[in-house]
Design a protein around this motif. Sequence first.
Motif, PDB file in Angstrom:
ATOM      1  N   PHE A  19       0.831  -1.313   0.122  1.00 29.21           N
ATOM      2  CA  PHE A  19      -0.193  -0.102  -0.034  1.00 29.21           C
ATOM      3  C   PHE A  19       0.818   1.389   0.037  1.00 29.21           C
ATOM      4  O   PHE A  19       1.970   1.461   0.425  1.00 29.21           O
ATOM      5  N   ASN A  20       0.401   2.228  -0.713  1.00 32.19           N
ATOM      6  CA  ASN A  20       1.161   3.576  -0.643  1.00 32.19           C
ATOM      7  C   ASN A  20       0.492   4.419   0.301  1.00 32.19           C
ATOM      8  O   ASN A  20      -0.398   5.054   0.322  1.00 32.19           O
ATOM      9  N   THR A  21       1.073   4.355   1.631  1.00 28.33           N
ATOM     10  CA  THR A  21       0.737   4.576   2.877  1.00 28.33           C
ATOM     11  C   THR A  21       1.134   6.383   3.242  1.00 28.33           C
ATOM     12  O   THR A  21       0.787   6.664   4.105  1.00 28.33           O
ATOM     13  N   SER A  22       1.824   7.011   1.944  1.00 29.11           N
ATOM     14  CA  SER A  22       1.833   8.252   1.846  1.00 29.11           C
ATOM     15  C   SER A  22       0.572   9.263   1.821  1.00 29.11           C
ATOM     16  O   SER A  22       0.849  10.287   2.078  1.00 29.11           O
ATOM     17  N   THR A  23      -0.465   8.506   1.174  1.00 28.51           N
ATOM     18  CA  THR A  23      -1.659   9.112   1.102  1.00 28.51           C
ATOM     19  C   THR A  23      -2.661   8.588   2.009  1.00 28.51           C
ATOM     20  O   THR A  23      -2.607   7.333   2.509  1.00 28.51           O
ATOM     21  N   ALA A  24      -3.572   9.361   2.248  1.00 25.56           N
ATOM     22  CA  ALA A  24      -4.586   9.016   3.373  1.00 25.56           C
ATOM     23  C   ALA A  24      -5.286   7.824   2.757  1.00 25.56           C
ATOM     24  O   ALA A  24      -5.707   6.983   3.620  1.00 25.56           O
ATOM     25  N   HIS A  25      -5.926   7.791   1.460  1.00 25.96           N
ATOM     26  CA  HIS A  25      -6.327   6.644   0.797  1.00 25.96           C
ATOM     27  C   HIS A  25      -5.676   5.500   0.974  1.00 25.96           C
ATOM     28  O   HIS A  25      -6.327   4.221   1.291  1.00 25.96           O
ATOM     29  N   GLY A  26      -4.219   5.463   0.967  1.00 25.86           N
ATOM     30  CA  GLY A  26      -3.518   4.456   0.877  1.00 25.86           C
ATOM     31  C   GLY A  26      -3.434   3.672   2.216  1.00 25.86           C
ATOM     32  O   GLY A  26      -3.822   2.424   2.437  1.00 25.86           O
ATOM     33  N   MET A  27      -3.431   4.729   3.004  1.00 24.47           N
ATOM     34  CA  MET A  27      -3.395   4.334   4.607  1.00 24.47           C
ATOM     35  C   MET A  27      -4.788   3.526   4.900  1.00 24.47           C
ATOM     36  O   MET A  27      -4.829   2.752   5.591  1.00 24.47           O
ATOM     37  N   PHE A  28      -5.746   4.325   4.415  1.00 24.78           N
ATOM     38  CA  PHE A  28      -6.989   3.745   4.800  1.00 24.78           C
ATOM     39  C   PHE A  28      -7.101   2.318   4.204  1.00 24.78           C
ATOM     40  O   PHE A  28      -7.883   1.444   4.837  1.00 24.78           O
ATOM     41  N   SER A  29      -6.748   2.119   3.006  1.00 21.78           N
ATOM     42  CA  SER A  29      -7.059   0.939   2.173  1.00 21.78           C
ATOM     43  C   SER A  29      -6.105  -0.253   2.969  1.00 21.78           C
ATOM     44  O   SER A  29      -6.557  -1.406   3.190  1.00 21.78           O
ATOM     45  N   ALA A  30      -5.029   0.183   3.728  1.00 20.28           N
ATOM     46  CA  ALA A  30      -4.068  -0.777   4.402  1.00 20.28           C
ATOM     47  C   ALA A  30      -4.621  -1.307   5.498  1.00 20.28           C
ATOM     48  O   ALA A  30      -4.976  -2.340   5.921  1.00 20.28           O
ATOM     49  N   HIS A  31      -5.485  -0.319   6.417  1.00 25.65           N
ATOM     50  CA  HIS A  31      -6.044  -0.606   7.747  1.00 25.65           C
ATOM     51  C   HIS A  31      -7.408  -1.603   7.156  1.00 25.65           C
ATOM     52  O   HIS A  31      -7.598  -2.368   7.787  1.00 25.65           O
ATOM     53  N   ARG A  32      -8.063  -1.193   6.062  1.00 29.38           N
ATOM     54  CA  ARG A  32      -9.438  -1.932   5.810  1.00 29.38           C
ATOM     55  C   ARG A  32      -8.959  -3.382   5.274  1.00 29.38           C
ATOM     56  O   ARG A  32      -9.551  -4.133   5.811  1.00 29.38           O
ATOM     57  N   LYS A  33      -7.877  -3.605   4.490  1.00 27.71           N
ATOM     58  CA  LYS A  33      -7.432  -4.633   4.370  1.00 27.71           C
ATOM     59  C   LYS A  33      -7.121  -5.747   5.530  1.00 27.71           C
ATOM     60  O   LYS A  33      -7.435  -6.595   5.555  1.00 27.71           O
ATOM     61  N   CYS A  34      -6.355  -4.902   6.473  1.00 25.13           N
ATOM     62  CA  CYS A  34      -6.175  -5.668   7.752  1.00 25.13           C
ATOM     63  C   CYS A  34      -7.450  -6.175   8.394  1.00 25.13           C
ATOM     64  O   CYS A  34      -7.546  -7.318   8.916  1.00 25.13           O
TER      65      CYS A  34
END
Length: 202
Positions: A163-178
Amino acid sequence: MANHDICTKTMWALSVPLCILLILFVALTAYATYSFHIFVPLAPANNIDCEQMFNTTSETYLSYIENRTLLEPSQDDRNCFQIRRRRYLPADMPKSMAGNHNMFFIRVVSKDYDFVEEVLTMMHSPIHFFCFALDITADALFKERMFRLGDCQVNVLVPRQLFNTSTAHGMFSAHRKCLKEIDENTTSLFIAPSFCQEGRDG
Ligand SMILES: *[C@@H]1O[C@H](CO)[C@@H](O)[C@H](O)[C@H]1NC(C)=O
Ligand SMILES: *[C@@H]1O[C@H](CO)[C@@H](O)[C@H](O)[C@H]1NC(C)=O
Ligand SMILES: *[C@@H]1O[C@H](CO)[C@@H](O)[C@H](O)[C@H]1NC(C)=O
Ligand SMILES: CC(=O)N[C@H]1CO[C@H](CO)[C@@H](O)[C@@H]1O
Protein backbone atom coordinates in the motif's frame (compact mmCIF):
# COMPACT_ATOMS: atom_id res chain seq x y z
CA MET A 1 -18.64 -4.92 98.18
CA ALA A 2 -19.20 -8.26 96.44
CA ASN A 3 -20.53 -6.37 93.43
CA HIS A 4 -17.38 -4.28 93.32
CA ASP A 5 -15.18 -7.40 93.39
CA ILE A 6 -17.04 -9.02 90.53
CA CYS A 7 -16.74 -5.82 88.57
CA THR A 8 -12.95 -5.68 89.04
CA LYS A 9 -12.57 -9.37 88.16
CA THR A 10 -14.61 -8.89 84.97
CA MET A 11 -12.51 -5.88 84.04
CA TRP A 12 -9.33 -7.91 84.43
CA ALA A 13 -10.75 -10.79 82.48
CA LEU A 14 -11.83 -8.47 79.68
CA SER A 15 -8.54 -6.60 79.55
CA VAL A 16 -6.70 -9.59 78.07
CA PRO A 17 -8.80 -9.95 74.90
CA LEU A 18 -9.00 -6.15 74.68
CA CYS A 19 -5.23 -5.93 74.79
CA ILE A 20 -4.92 -8.61 72.12
CA LEU A 21 -7.40 -6.74 69.92
CA LEU A 22 -5.51 -3.48 70.45
CA ILE A 23 -2.20 -5.08 69.51
CA LEU A 24 -3.79 -6.62 66.41
CA PHE A 25 -5.25 -3.25 65.45
CA VAL A 26 -1.93 -1.47 65.86
CA ALA A 27 -0.15 -4.19 63.89
CA LEU A 28 -2.68 -4.05 61.07
CA THR A 29 -2.50 -0.25 60.91
CA ALA A 30 1.29 -0.39 60.85
CA TYR A 31 1.25 -3.05 58.12
CA ALA A 32 -1.25 -1.09 56.03
CA THR A 33 0.81 2.08 56.39
CA TYR A 34 3.99 0.22 55.55
CA SER A 35 2.53 -1.39 52.44
CA PHE A 36 0.65 1.67 51.27
CA HIS A 37 2.91 2.04 48.26
CA ILE A 38 1.59 -1.28 46.96
CA PHE A 39 -1.89 0.18 46.63
CA VAL A 40 -0.84 3.67 45.64
CA PRO A 41 2.23 3.17 43.42
CA LEU A 42 4.83 5.85 43.79
CA ALA A 43 5.76 7.60 40.59
CA PRO A 44 9.32 6.80 39.53
CA ALA A 45 11.85 9.56 39.92
CA ASN A 46 11.78 10.86 36.38
CA ASN A 47 14.47 13.42 35.96
CA ILE A 48 15.61 12.78 32.41
CA ASP A 49 16.77 16.04 30.97
CA CYS A 50 15.41 16.02 27.43
CA GLU A 51 17.62 18.92 26.44
CA GLN A 52 20.64 16.72 27.15
CA MET A 53 19.32 14.02 24.86
CA PHE A 54 18.87 16.42 21.96
CA ASN A 55 22.40 17.78 22.39
CA THR A 56 24.54 15.33 20.41
CA THR A 57 27.74 16.48 22.14
CA SER A 58 26.46 16.32 25.72
CA GLU A 59 27.91 13.76 28.11
CA THR A 60 24.51 12.23 28.87
CA TYR A 61 23.82 11.66 25.19
CA LEU A 62 27.27 10.21 24.49
CA SER A 63 27.04 7.90 27.51
CA TYR A 64 23.61 6.73 26.34
CA ILE A 65 24.89 6.08 22.83
CA GLU A 66 27.80 4.11 24.24
CA ASN A 67 25.87 2.02 26.72
CA ARG A 68 22.52 1.41 25.05
CA THR A 69 21.52 -2.10 24.06
CA LEU A 70 21.56 -2.66 20.35
CA LEU A 71 19.41 -5.08 18.41
CA GLU A 72 21.52 -7.74 16.80
CA PRO A 73 20.55 -7.92 13.14
CA SER A 74 19.50 -11.45 12.29
CA GLN A 75 20.12 -13.22 9.03
CA ASP A 76 17.33 -14.03 6.65
CA ASP A 77 15.57 -17.13 7.95
CA ARG A 78 15.08 -20.27 5.94
CA ASN A 79 12.22 -21.64 7.99
CA CYS A 80 9.87 -21.02 10.90
CA PHE A 81 12.07 -22.94 13.29
CA GLN A 82 14.74 -20.23 13.08
CA ILE A 83 12.23 -17.56 14.09
CA ARG A 84 10.93 -19.69 16.96
CA ARG A 85 14.41 -20.41 18.21
CA ARG A 86 15.16 -16.69 18.31
CA ARG A 87 11.83 -15.46 19.68
CA TYR A 88 9.38 -16.64 22.29
CA LEU A 89 6.08 -16.54 20.41
CA PRO A 90 3.91 -19.25 21.96
CA ALA A 91 0.89 -20.33 19.92
CA ASP A 92 -1.14 -21.50 22.88
CA MET A 93 -1.52 -20.96 26.59
CA PRO A 94 -3.10 -22.90 29.45
CA LYS A 95 -6.90 -22.68 29.41
CA SER A 96 -6.90 -21.39 32.98
CA MET A 97 -4.85 -18.38 31.93
CA ALA A 98 -6.61 -17.48 28.71
CA GLY A 99 -9.17 -14.72 29.16
CA ASN A 100 -11.47 -13.52 26.45
CA HIS A 101 -9.62 -10.30 25.91
CA ASN A 102 -8.48 -10.61 22.33
CA MET A 103 -6.77 -7.52 21.06
CA PHE A 104 -6.08 -6.59 17.46
CA PHE A 105 -2.99 -4.70 16.48
CA ILE A 106 -2.72 -3.15 13.04
CA ARG A 107 0.55 -1.62 11.95
CA VAL A 108 1.94 -0.34 8.71
CA VAL A 109 5.59 -1.31 8.36
CA SER A 110 8.22 -0.69 5.73
CA LYS A 111 11.68 -1.41 7.19
CA ASP A 112 13.74 -2.67 10.15
CA TYR A 113 12.58 -6.26 10.26
CA ASP A 114 14.38 -7.02 13.52
CA PHE A 115 12.73 -4.10 15.28
CA VAL A 116 9.29 -5.20 14.04
CA GLU A 117 10.00 -8.70 15.33
CA GLU A 118 11.26 -7.39 18.68
CA VAL A 119 8.18 -5.23 19.27
CA LEU A 120 5.93 -8.09 18.19
CA THR A 121 7.64 -10.35 20.75
CA MET A 122 7.18 -7.81 23.53
CA MET A 123 3.48 -7.33 22.83
CA HIS A 124 2.78 -10.89 21.85
CA SER A 125 0.16 -13.06 23.45
CA PRO A 126 -1.45 -16.10 21.83
CA ILE A 127 -4.86 -14.48 22.24
CA HIS A 128 -3.89 -11.29 20.41
CA PHE A 129 -3.91 -10.74 16.66
CA PHE A 130 -1.41 -8.75 14.70
CA CYS A 131 -1.79 -7.49 11.19
CA PHE A 132 1.16 -5.89 9.43
CA ALA A 133 0.36 -4.03 6.25
CA LEU A 134 3.41 -3.40 4.10
CA ASP A 135 4.17 0.00 2.70
CA ILE A 136 5.13 0.26 -0.95
CA THR A 137 8.63 1.41 0.02
CA ALA A 138 9.45 -1.96 1.64
CA ASP A 139 12.42 -3.64 -0.04
CA ALA A 140 12.34 -7.19 -1.39
CA LEU A 141 14.08 -8.80 1.61
CA PHE A 142 11.88 -7.05 4.18
CA LYS A 143 8.82 -8.12 2.22
CA GLU A 144 9.98 -11.72 2.04
CA ARG A 145 10.78 -11.86 5.77
CA MET A 146 7.46 -10.28 6.76
CA PHE A 147 5.54 -12.73 4.57
CA ARG A 148 7.44 -15.60 6.20
CA LEU A 149 6.68 -14.24 9.68
CA GLY A 150 3.00 -14.13 8.74
CA ASP A 151 3.13 -17.70 7.43
CA CYS A 152 4.88 -18.97 10.56
CA GLN A 153 2.60 -17.43 13.18
CA VAL A 154 -1.10 -18.23 13.22
CA ASN A 155 -2.04 -14.93 14.88
CA VAL A 156 0.18 -12.75 12.69
CA LEU A 157 -1.37 -11.71 9.40
CA VAL A 158 0.54 -10.06 6.59
CA PRO A 159 -1.60 -9.17 3.56
CA ARG A 160 0.08 -10.15 0.28
CA GLN A 161 -0.35 -6.66 -1.08
CA LEU A 162 1.54 -3.38 -0.77
CA PHE A 163 0.00 0.00 0.00
CA ASN A 164 1.16 3.52 -0.74
CA THR A 165 0.58 4.80 2.77
CA SER A 166 1.90 8.29 2.05
CA THR A 167 -1.66 9.12 1.03
CA ALA A 168 -4.68 9.02 3.29
CA HIS A 169 -6.42 6.76 0.82
CA GLY A 170 -3.53 4.30 0.81
CA MET A 171 -3.38 4.25 4.61
CA PHE A 172 -7.12 3.66 4.75
CA SER A 173 -6.87 0.82 2.24
CA ALA A 174 -4.11 -0.79 4.31
CA HIS A 175 -6.17 -0.65 7.49
CA ARG A 176 -9.28 -1.88 5.71
CA LYS A 177 -7.39 -4.80 4.19
CA CYS A 178 -6.11 -5.73 7.65
CA LEU A 179 -9.60 -5.58 9.14
CA LYS A 180 -10.85 -7.76 6.29
CA GLU A 181 -8.09 -10.33 6.78
CA ILE A 182 -8.66 -10.43 10.52
CA ASP A 183 -12.35 -10.91 9.89
CA GLU A 184 -11.77 -13.70 7.37
CA ASN A 185 -8.97 -15.50 9.15
CA THR A 186 -10.31 -15.45 12.68
CA THR A 187 -13.18 -17.71 11.73
CA SER A 188 -10.69 -20.56 11.59
CA LEU A 189 -10.75 -23.34 14.16
CA PHE A 190 -7.85 -21.81 16.06
CA ILE A 191 -9.75 -19.05 17.81
CA ALA A 192 -13.36 -20.02 17.17
CA PRO A 193 -14.03 -21.19 20.76
CA SER A 194 -12.84 -17.92 22.25
CA PHE A 195 -14.96 -15.91 19.85
CA CYS A 196 -18.08 -17.93 20.47
CA GLN A 197 -17.70 -17.33 24.15
CA GLU A 198 -17.14 -13.64 23.61
CA GLY A 199 -20.37 -13.44 21.67
CA ARG A 200 -22.28 -15.29 24.35
CA ASP A 201 -20.95 -13.09 27.14
CA GLY A 202 -22.31 -10.12 25.27
C1 LIG B 1 25.89 20.49 24.46
O1 LIG B 1 26.71 19.83 25.43
C2 LIG B 1 28.04 20.31 25.48
C3 LIG B 1 28.83 19.45 26.46
O2 LIG B 1 28.15 19.31 27.68
C4 LIG B 1 28.03 21.77 25.86
O3 LIG B 1 29.34 22.29 25.89
C5 LIG B 1 27.18 22.55 24.86
O4 LIG B 1 27.06 23.90 25.25
C6 LIG B 1 25.79 21.95 24.74
N1 LIG B 1 25.07 22.60 23.67
C7 LIG B 1 23.85 23.12 23.84
C8 LIG B 1 23.23 23.73 22.62
O5 LIG B 1 23.26 23.06 24.92
C1 LIG C 1 28.34 4.05 30.43
O1 LIG C 1 29.62 3.50 30.20
C2 LIG C 1 30.65 4.24 30.84
C3 LIG C 1 31.97 3.64 30.40
O2 LIG C 1 31.86 2.31 30.05
C4 LIG C 1 30.46 4.18 32.35
O3 LIG C 1 31.47 4.92 33.01
C5 LIG C 1 29.12 4.77 32.68
O4 LIG C 1 28.84 4.66 34.05
C6 LIG C 1 28.01 4.09 31.91
N1 LIG C 1 26.78 4.80 32.10
C7 LIG C 1 25.65 4.20 32.44
C8 LIG C 1 24.48 5.06 32.60
O5 LIG C 1 25.58 3.00 32.59
C1 LIG D 1 2.63 7.32 -3.44
O1 LIG D 1 1.67 8.32 -3.59
C2 LIG D 1 2.23 9.61 -3.73
C3 LIG D 1 1.10 10.61 -3.78
O2 LIG D 1 0.12 10.23 -4.70
C4 LIG D 1 3.08 9.67 -5.00
O3 LIG D 1 3.66 10.94 -5.12
C5 LIG D 1 4.16 8.63 -4.90
O4 LIG D 1 4.92 8.58 -6.10
C6 LIG D 1 3.56 7.25 -4.62
N1 LIG D 1 4.66 6.33 -4.38
C7 LIG D 1 4.82 5.22 -5.08
C8 LIG D 1 6.03 4.43 -4.72
O5 LIG D 1 4.06 4.88 -5.95
C1 LIG E 1 -3.04 -17.20 7.61
C2 LIG E 1 -4.30 -17.23 6.83
O1 LIG E 1 -5.17 -18.03 7.09
N1 LIG E 1 -4.42 -16.34 5.89
C3 LIG E 1 -5.62 -16.20 5.09
C4 LIG E 1 -6.39 -14.96 5.49
O2 LIG E 1 -7.47 -14.73 4.63
C5 LIG E 1 -7.10 -14.54 3.27
C6 LIG E 1 -8.33 -14.18 2.51
O3 LIG E 1 -9.38 -15.06 2.79
C7 LIG E 1 -6.45 -15.82 2.77
O4 LIG E 1 -6.04 -15.63 1.44
C8 LIG E 1 -5.24 -16.13 3.64
O5 LIG E 1 -4.65 -17.33 3.24
